[in-house]
Design a protein around this motif. Sequence first.
Motif, PDB file in Angstrom:
ATOM      1  N   ILE A 186       0.852  -1.193   0.000  1.00 49.21           N
ATOM      2  CA  ILE A 186       0.000   0.000   0.000  1.00 49.21           C
ATOM      3  C   ILE A 186       0.884   1.238   0.000  1.00 49.21           C
ATOM      4  CG2 ILE A 186      -1.891  -1.161   1.197  1.00 49.21           C
ATOM      5  CD1 ILE A 186      -0.977   0.111   3.784  1.00 49.21           C
ATOM      6  N   SER A 187       0.260   2.409  -0.171  1.00 51.87           N
ATOM      7  CA  SER A 187       1.012   3.652  -0.152  1.00 51.87           C
ATOM      8  C   SER A 187       1.262   4.107   1.285  1.00 51.87           C
ATOM      9  CB  SER A 187       0.243   4.751  -0.897  1.00 51.87           C
ATOM     10  OG  SER A 187      -0.907   5.129  -0.150  1.00 51.87           O
ATOM     11  N   PRO A 188       2.293   4.914   1.530  1.00 49.82           N
ATOM     12  CA  PRO A 188       2.509   5.449   2.876  1.00 49.82           C
ATOM     13  C   PRO A 188       1.313   6.239   3.396  1.00 49.82           C
ATOM     14  CG  PRO A 188       4.482   5.737   1.544  1.00 49.82           C
ATOM     15  CD  PRO A 188       3.404   5.251   0.611  1.00 49.82           C
ATOM     16  N   ILE A 189       0.588   6.905   2.510  1.00 47.96           N
ATOM     17  CA  ILE A 189      -0.599   7.659   2.926  1.00 47.96           C
ATOM     18  C   ILE A 189      -1.675   6.711   3.436  1.00 47.96           C
ATOM     19  CG2 ILE A 189      -2.488   9.120   2.100  1.00 47.96           C
ATOM     20  CD1 ILE A 189      -0.523  10.410   0.161  1.00 47.96           C
ATOM     21  N   SER A 190      -1.872   5.606   2.728  1.00 47.54           N
ATOM     22  CA  SER A 190      -2.864   4.621   3.168  1.00 47.54           C
ATOM     23  C   SER A 190      -2.472   4.018   4.506  1.00 47.54           C
ATOM     24  CB  SER A 190      -3.002   3.504   2.124  1.00 47.54           C
ATOM     25  OG  SER A 190      -3.517   4.008   0.905  1.00 47.54           O
ATOM     26  N   LEU A 191      -1.180   3.748   4.685  1.00 47.22           N
ATOM     27  CA  LEU A 191      -0.715   3.204   5.963  1.00 47.22           C
ATOM     28  C   LEU A 191      -0.958   4.196   7.091  1.00 47.22           C
ATOM     29  CD1 LEU A 191       0.704   1.130   7.730  1.00 47.22           C
ATOM     30  CD2 LEU A 191       2.898   2.102   6.996  1.00 47.22           C
ATOM     31  N   SER A 192      -0.674   5.456   6.828  1.00 48.33           N
ATOM     32  CA  SER A 192      -0.894   6.484   7.847  1.00 48.33           C
ATOM     33  C   SER A 192      -2.358   6.552   8.238  1.00 48.33           C
ATOM     34  CB  SER A 192      -0.424   7.846   7.319  1.00 48.33           C
ATOM     35  OG  SER A 192      -0.643   8.864   8.273  1.00 48.33           O
TER      36      SER A 192
END
Length: 200
Positions: A186-192
């Motif tokens: 996943i993207s870092p934004i999604s993880l955040s």
Amino acid sequence: MKGNTNSSDPLKNFRNFLTFVAPGPEEETETFLKLLKPVRIYKGEYFISEGQIPRKFAFINKGLFRYLYIDKTGKEFTKNFLTEGKFIVSYSAMIAQKTSLLYIEALEDSDILEIDYNQWLEVKKRHECWSVLLIAMLEHAFSVKEKRERDLLLLDARERYIDFLNEFPTLESRVKQHMIASYLGISPISLSRIRKNENH
């Protein structure tokens, strides 16, 4: 595939590991221990890089590594994280003596025990305990690969994150978030966003 790695003595650690995973005659253990080369690898250095022909593998006495691929644009894909008591190896490339497609990167200053592949091939002929060790290594690697593929196919992003926390309970504070995101696919934004929701 676990052994006792609490001692600061790397050879004692590995001896304990062998006793747990593949016990054999004392003389075989002593022969094998003489082949091990203690090495310090610093954070950011590579044990194996793409394009190298692997001629060694290693046991992690202390530290943390990750397997990753890097595409032509420089984007990283984290395949796995490896902690104390595990082996690091680009196995298929090593047995075929072809160039590795993956990198093995130290994420912390790490102490390892290197094993020369050709010496391993010779010692493996000496006693069945070494075949037991090899089978244990391969079974562990296969189980990890099978679970990883299943998780990516069947679990959503949140479930994969929860599974990561359960599998690697100490890693979230030791690994950069973009690496975790890459591992989860996943993207870092999604993880955040997932982490924010879980912390509420």
